[in-house]
Motif scaffolding. Structure first.
Motif, mmCIF file in Angstrom:
data_model
loop_
_atom_site.group_PDB
_atom_site.id
_atom_site.type_symbol
_atom_site.label_atom_id
_atom_site.label_comp_id
_atom_site.label_asym_id
_atom_site.label_seq_id
_atom_site.Cartn_x
_atom_site.Cartn_y
_atom_site.Cartn_z
ATOM 1 N N ILE A 188 -32.611 7.696 22.437
ATOM 2 C CA ILE A 188 -32.255 6.320 22.806
ATOM 3 C C ILE A 188 -33.435 5.379 22.599
ATOM 4 N N VAL A 189 -34.643 5.812 23.036
ATOM 5 C CA VAL A 189 -35.830 4.958 22.917
ATOM 6 C C VAL A 189 -36.182 4.724 21.457
ATOM 7 N N VAL A 190 -36.213 5.799 20.666
ATOM 8 C CA VAL A 190 -36.546 5.656 19.244
ATOM 9 C C VAL A 190 -35.505 4.796 18.537
ATOM 10 N N GLY A 191 -34.234 5.053 18.841
ATOM 11 C CA GLY A 191 -33.176 4.248 18.241
ATOM 12 C C GLY A 191 -33.275 2.788 18.651
ATOM 13 N N GLY A 192 -33.589 2.564 19.925
ATOM 14 C CA GLY A 192 -33.733 1.196 20.409
ATOM 15 C C GLY A 192 -34.893 0.473 19.747
ATOM 16 N N LEU A 193 -36.029 1.174 19.577
ATOM 17 C CA LEU A 193 -37.187 0.564 18.925
ATOM 18 C C LEU A 193 -36.890 0.246 17.465
ATOM 19 N N TYR A 194 -36.208 1.172 16.794
ATOM 20 C CA TYR A 194 -35.856 0.932 15.388
ATOM 21 C C TYR A 194 -34.932 -0.278 15.266
ATOM 22 N N LEU A 195 -33.930 -0.337 16.156
ATOM 23 C CA LEU A 195 -33.002 -1.473 16.130
ATOM 24 C C LEU A 195 -33.732 -2.772 16.432
ATOM 25 N N PHE A 196 -34.658 -2.726 17.405
ATOM 26 C CA PHE A 196 -35.419 -3.920 17.761
ATOM 27 C C PHE A 196 -36.251 -4.416 16.573
ATOM 28 N N LEU A 197 -36.964 -3.496 15.911
ATOM 29 C CA LEU A 197 -37.810 -3.881 14.782
ATOM 30 C C LEU A 197 -36.969 -4.405 13.630
ATOM 31 N N TYR A 198 -35.804 -3.781 13.399
ATOM 32 C CA TYR A 198 -34.923 -4.239 12.322
ATOM 33 C C TYR A 198 -34.426 -5.663 12.599
ATOM 34 N N LEU A 199 -33.946 -5.883 13.829
ATOM 35 C CA LEU A 199 -33.450 -7.218 14.183
ATOM 36 C C LEU A 199 -34.583 -8.243 14.192
ATOM 37 N N PHE A 200 -35.761 -7.834 14.665
ATOM 38 C CA PHE A 200 -36.890 -8.761 14.745
ATOM 39 C C PHE A 200 -37.314 -9.232 13.360
ATOM 40 N N GLN A 201 -37.327 -8.323 12.416
ATOM 41 C CA GLN A 201 -37.742 -8.687 11.059
ATOM 42 C C GLN A 201 -36.628 -9.376 10.283
ATOM 43 N N THR A 202 -35.372 -8.955 10.509
ATOM 44 C CA THR A 202 -34.248 -9.541 9.775
ATOM 45 C C THR A 202 -33.934 -10.953 10.257
ATOM 46 N N TYR A 203 -34.001 -11.148 11.562
ATOM 47 C CA TYR A 203 -33.663 -12.460 12.153
ATOM 48 C C TYR A 203 -34.894 -13.073 12.812
ATOM 49 N N HIS A 204 -36.013 -12.980 12.107
ATOM 50 C CA HIS A 204 -37.290 -13.418 12.667
ATOM 51 C C HIS A 204 -37.279 -14.893 13.045
ATOM 52 N N ASP A 205 -36.802 -15.747 12.159
ATOM 53 C CA ASP A 205 -36.838 -17.198 12.416
ATOM 54 C C ASP A 205 -35.953 -17.603 13.597
ATOM 55 N N PRO A 206 -34.670 -17.153 13.662
ATOM 56 C CA PRO A 206 -33.854 -17.510 14.833
ATOM 57 C C PRO A 206 -34.428 -16.973 16.144
ATOM 58 N N ILE A 207 -34.972 -15.744 16.104
ATOM 59 C CA ILE A 207 -35.554 -15.171 17.322
ATOM 60 C C ILE A 207 -36.767 -15.989 17.760
ATOM 61 N N THR A 208 -37.598 -16.378 16.802
ATOM 62 C CA THR A 208 -38.777 -17.194 17.114
ATOM 63 C C THR A 208 -38.370 -18.528 17.720
ATOM 64 N N ALA A 209 -37.361 -19.158 17.118
ATOM 65 C CA ALA A 209 -36.895 -20.456 17.632
ATOM 66 C C ALA A 209 -36.351 -20.329 19.046
#
Length: 382
Positions: A188-209
């Motif tokens: 769960i932790v590894v999967g969660g971290l992978y999902l977090f990094l994927y979303l963070f990099q893919t949707y970096h601008d909206p997340i930053t805003a």
């Protein structure tokens, strides 16, 4: 009462006193050429005296009474976290302090770390060493941690919230959690971290805003510094780059006490708190930093020995909870200064400047000593 001190662990006390002496010199050096900060020796001495009083008071107090009162302590702690979120004062971008008379501040999250450890120890001790069950133990323990975790995150104080997770992991381990649950948790932790990094990099601008709209832009900057150091802004990399440069400049034996350059030129923000390890590395070098870490090792080693020889489950579990808390704080604080861990607001135990942090850590060490001193004493005689 005096007969209780026959089991007093003098080595732990000596290390704590050495920490106080070392911390005083380091904080003085870190603030010497900072015009915004004035080193107050009188206030420092008052904090140390109060911390030593708290330490000895905790030594003499039977820890088992706290274990019995753990549900009430937990409720009180949650009330304090809610109250500070609504009525506390804001520092370093987080509303997590109460302002007290005499110019002192109180940070409830520091106290709640100790409350959480006692609460989890009391809960797990009911199993008397048997493996934790998923529905009866693992999930309820997770909920006990989740409530304060969310309350601290919304302050927002992600650094201290993560410490709750480190305590949870340590208590799961000492509580003899089943291997299948450990493997499930890792997935769960590894999967969660992978999902977090994927979303963070893919949707970096909206997340930053979004985070900037919530005045949490510094969180994104700190994640960028760790995840995408090449793309992170120079401002976000400023502290880590200069911290590594300052520690590296210390070499083997350091530049000498009060002889540091990066610290005294104000290249390192809040060097007297979060970045105090930079002062150690720059002024005392690899040798000084190693000696400091060796002192931590001896302290942790003595605590684990007390836990092993304790006759009470709750006492052993409390010590492991405190060890989990301290080990994570030490690793995270040192790691973020040398670039192997994300930058957070976690202080270096017993060394960083901070009244509430020192007071609670000394209370925790007094609790460890209480476990050693009261382990063979019937509760009604204590």
């Amino acid at each position: 009462m005096l007969h209780k001190f026959k089991k007093f662990d003098l080595s732990i006390f000596v290390i704590l006193v050495l920490f106080m002496v070392f911390s005083t010199f380091l904080v003085y050096s870190a603030t010497l050429h900072d015009p915004k900060i004035e080193f107050n020796l009188e206030k420092t001495i008052i904090i140390y005296v109060l911390s030593l009083i708290a330490f000895f008071a905790a030594c003499l107090f039977d820890y088992r009474m706290l274990v019995k009162a753990s549900p009430y302590l937990y409720i009180l702690g949650v009330i304090l976290l809610v109250a500070v979120w609504k009525f506390g004062i804001e520092r370093y971008g987080a509303r997590g302090w109460f302002s007290l008379p005499g110019g002192l501040d109180f940070q409830p999250v520091e106290l709640f770390k100790l409350i959480l450890i006692i609460t989890l120890a009391a809960y797990i001790a009911r199993r008397k060493g048997e493996s934790l069950e998923l529905l009866r133990d693992v999930i309820p323990i997770g909920v006990i941690v989740l409530i304060p975790f969310l309350l601290v995150v919304i302050q927002p104080d992600l650094g201290n919230a993560i410490i709750f997770i480190s305590i949870l992991i340590g208590m799961y381990w000492i509580g003899n959690v089943r291997l299948i649950y450990v493997l499930g948790g890792i997935v769960i932790v590894v999967g969660g971290l992978y999902l977090f990094l994927y979303l963070f990099q893919t949707y970096h601008d909206p997340i930053t805003a979004y985070f900037e709209s919530k005045k949490l832009g510094h969180w994104v900057e700190r994640i960028n510094t760790f995840v995408n150091p090449d793309e992170a802004s120079m401002d976000s990399k400023w502290q880590v780059m200069n911290s590594m440069r300052a520690i590296g400049s210390g070499g083997l034996t350091g530049e000498g006490y009060l002889a540091g350059t990066s610290i005294h030129s104000n290249f390192i923000p809040v060097a007297y708190t979060d970045a105090i390890f930079v002062v150690v590395g720059e002024e005392f070098g690899f040798v000084g930093a190693s000696l400091l870490l060796l002192m931590y090792f001896v302290l942790i080693y003595r605590m684990i020995l007390i836990s092993i020889y304790s006759n009470n489950y709750s006492g052993s579990y409390i010590i492991i909870g405190i060890v989990s808390m301290l080990v994570f704080q030490i690793f995270e604080n040192v790691g973020m200064m040398i670039g192997i861990m994300p930058l957070t607001g976690i202080t270096l135990p017993f060394i960083s400047y901070g009244g509430t942090s020192l007071l609670i850590n000394m209370l925790a060490m007094g609790l460890v000593m209480s476990i050693r001193m009261h382990d063979d004493v019937p509760l009604e005689e204590a």
